[in-house]
Design an enzyme around this catalytic site. Structure first.
Site, PDB file in Angstrom:
ATOM      1  N   LYS A 115      48.503  61.091  46.337  1.00 35.74           N
ATOM      2  CA  LYS A 115      48.522  61.780  45.134  1.00 35.74           C
ATOM      3  C   LYS A 115      47.429  63.140  45.964  1.00 35.74           C
ATOM      4  CE  LYS A 115      48.530  57.660  42.500  1.00 35.74           C
ATOM      5  NZ  LYS A 115      46.923  56.775  42.412  1.00 35.74           N
TER       6      LYS A 115
HETATM    7  C1  LIG Z   1      46.727  55.280  41.454  1.00 32.50           C
HETATM    8  C2  LIG Z   1      46.349  55.070  40.278  1.00 32.50           C
HETATM    9  C3  LIG Z   1      45.533  54.641  40.058  1.00 32.50           C
HETATM   10  C4  LIG Z   1      44.493  53.655  40.535  1.00 32.50           C
HETATM   11  O1  LIG Z   1      44.006  54.593  41.948  1.00 32.50           O
HETATM   12  P1  LIG Z   1      42.854  54.082  43.333  1.00 32.50           P
HETATM   13  O2  LIG Z   1      41.929  54.808  43.987  1.00 32.50           O
HETATM   14  O3  LIG Z   1      44.216  53.820  43.923  1.00 32.50           O
HETATM   15  O4  LIG Z   1      42.367  52.802  43.235  1.00 32.50           O
HETATM   16  C5  LIG Z   1      45.381  54.304  38.489  1.00 32.50           C
HETATM   17  N1  LIG Z   1      45.924  54.568  37.961  1.00 32.50           N
HETATM   18  C6  LIG Z   1      46.869  55.243  37.917  1.00 32.50           C
HETATM   19  C7  LIG Z   1      48.590  55.406  37.446  1.00 32.50           C
HETATM   20  C8  LIG Z   1      46.917  55.053  39.535  1.00 32.50           C
HETATM   21  O5  LIG Z   1      48.749  55.846  39.334  1.00 32.50           O
END
Ligand SMILES: *Cc1c(COP(=O)(O)O)cnc(C)c1O
Length: 399
Positions: free
Chosen positions: A187
């Protein structure tokens, strides 16, 4: 095979200042709780212009907390787009509610509010649009939809930290009741694992903080019983330990300082992809009309393209394998959630989501991360063209 360095579809950007910041916390008094947690929350809230930021252990926990704060429970339905990561739907199940999947636009993968309109029932309590790939959904339309049906609007902004809608940062609470972020390494900023919820609403913020801390209240103004002394705290509801450690928060603070730089690099690389791919018929960068008009900017969590694989006479697996042989990683975001065995067993079927099926069939995410070079983009596009070119298909068309 090739000796060229491997380009993954996404990766973190860690520098010496991140490492020094983390080492600093390791030498300090607090490895968890302590001053770094509110410091990260204040920095996040300030960056997106939200009143409250509540940090938690990951983005999935952030979604879970929003379902709790919105009082989703058994018998409740929540509208979730069919194309997203499974966590956007699972958070509803954690609290005993049912996700109701909504079809998506086959070009952008974003939630189709016209379809959502047909799915609203008296049980519908919330809607969780996803800013897929970092491109904002139409929040004006989502807010109007939520108001019309009296729903809580929860933005899954895991892809969209640094994006803007109508010139304002995603997550600032002008439209959504809550927005969630993820700090997973792919991210925009990372804390290893981590997440946050942003909200303008004081009451939701109280419930989110409680949920992160076992359902415990430590603030006297929220006690339900007489304050017996300095040791007193009350467990008022059932929560969990969803804390983010001080080690992670200091990394988040340091990463957040470079968010503008990270997003700027992603946007510059995406512009290069867009320019090169404009000359490749059958390969379309995923963009929204609001990005084209300049109303929105994408934070480009992913660089997603739609490819007409049938037109090229190649399967997606063949193309991905050819790219991998050229030392290029790609990924598919996402397998539609209603197609997952868990949700199929709950009665969902892909025939109900033709837009999601089309988006999924054409989807491919190409490498994108701040340390990728413009020349790497050139390399990826050349390799993609080679991977798609297939003599047999060309011959067929010529005859
Ligand atoms: C990455 C992601 C999540 C969850 O995040 P984590 O930190 O991996 O638990 C939720 N929704 C979307 C669209 C994501 O890309």
């Amino acid at each position: 095979m090739t000796d060229l360095p491997f380009l993954p579809y996404g990766r973190q950007t860690i520098d010496d200042s991140d490492i020094e910041a983390v080492v600093g916390v390791l030498r300090s008094d607090y490895l968890t709780t302590g001053p770094m947690i509110p410091a990260f929350e204040e920095a996040l809230a300030e960056r997106v212009g939200a009143k409250h930021a509540v940090v938690v252990s990951n983005g999935t926990a952030a979604l879970h907390a929003t379902a709790f704060a919105a009082k989703i429970g058994p018998g409740d339905e929540v509208l979730v787009p069919a194309i997203t990561f499974v966590a956007s739907a699972n958070c509803v199940r954690y609290e005993g509610g049912e996700p109701v999947f909504v079809d998506v636009d086959p070009q952008t993968g974003l939630i189709d509010l016209a379809h959502a309109e047909t799915l609203v029932t008296p049980k519908t309590k919330a809607i969780i649009p996803v800013h897929l790939n970092g491109a904002p959904v139409d929040l004006t339309a989502c807010r109007a939809f939520a108001d019309r049906h009296n729903l809580v609007l929860i933005e899954d902004a895991a892809h969209a930290l640094g994006a803007t809608f109508g010139g304002e940062p995603i997550g600032n609470g002008r439209y959504g009741d809550m927005a969630i972020l993820s700090f997973h390494p792919v991210k925009h900023i990372t804390t290893g694992e981590g997440g946050a919820i942003l909200t303008e609403d004081d009451e939701l913020a109280v419930r989110l903080r409680r949920f992160r801390d076992h359902g415990i209240e430590r603030r006297a103004e929220h006690f339900t019983e007489p304050d017996a002394g300095p040791w007193h705290y009350e467990q008022i509801e059932l929560g969990y330990n969803l804390r983010l450690s001080a080690i992670q928060c200091v990394l988040g603070i340091n990463q957040l300082r470079r968010l503008g730089d990270f997003v700027g690099k992603r946007q510059a690389l995406a512009a290069r992809y867009d320019a090169l791919l404009a000359e490749v018929p059958g390969v379309s960068p995923v963009r929204t009309a609001a990005m084209d008009s300049g109303h929105d900017t994408s934070a480009y969590h992913l660089y997603a393209v739609q490819i007409d694989f049938a037109e090229f006479g190649r399967t997606r697996s063949e193309v991905m394998a050819a790219l991998r042989a050229a030392s290029i990683g790609t990924q598919v975001h996402y397998i539609p959630v209603p197609a997952q065995p868990y949700y199929k067993a709950r009665g969902h079927k892909m025939a109900d989501f033709p837009g999601a099926q089309r988006y999924f069939d054409g989807a491919l995410s190409l490498p994108l991360y701040p340390t990728l070079a413009l020349t790497d983009v050139d390399r990826v596009v050349t390799a993609l063209k080679n991977a798609l070119a297939q003599p047999a298909a060309v011959d067929q068309r010529a005859s």
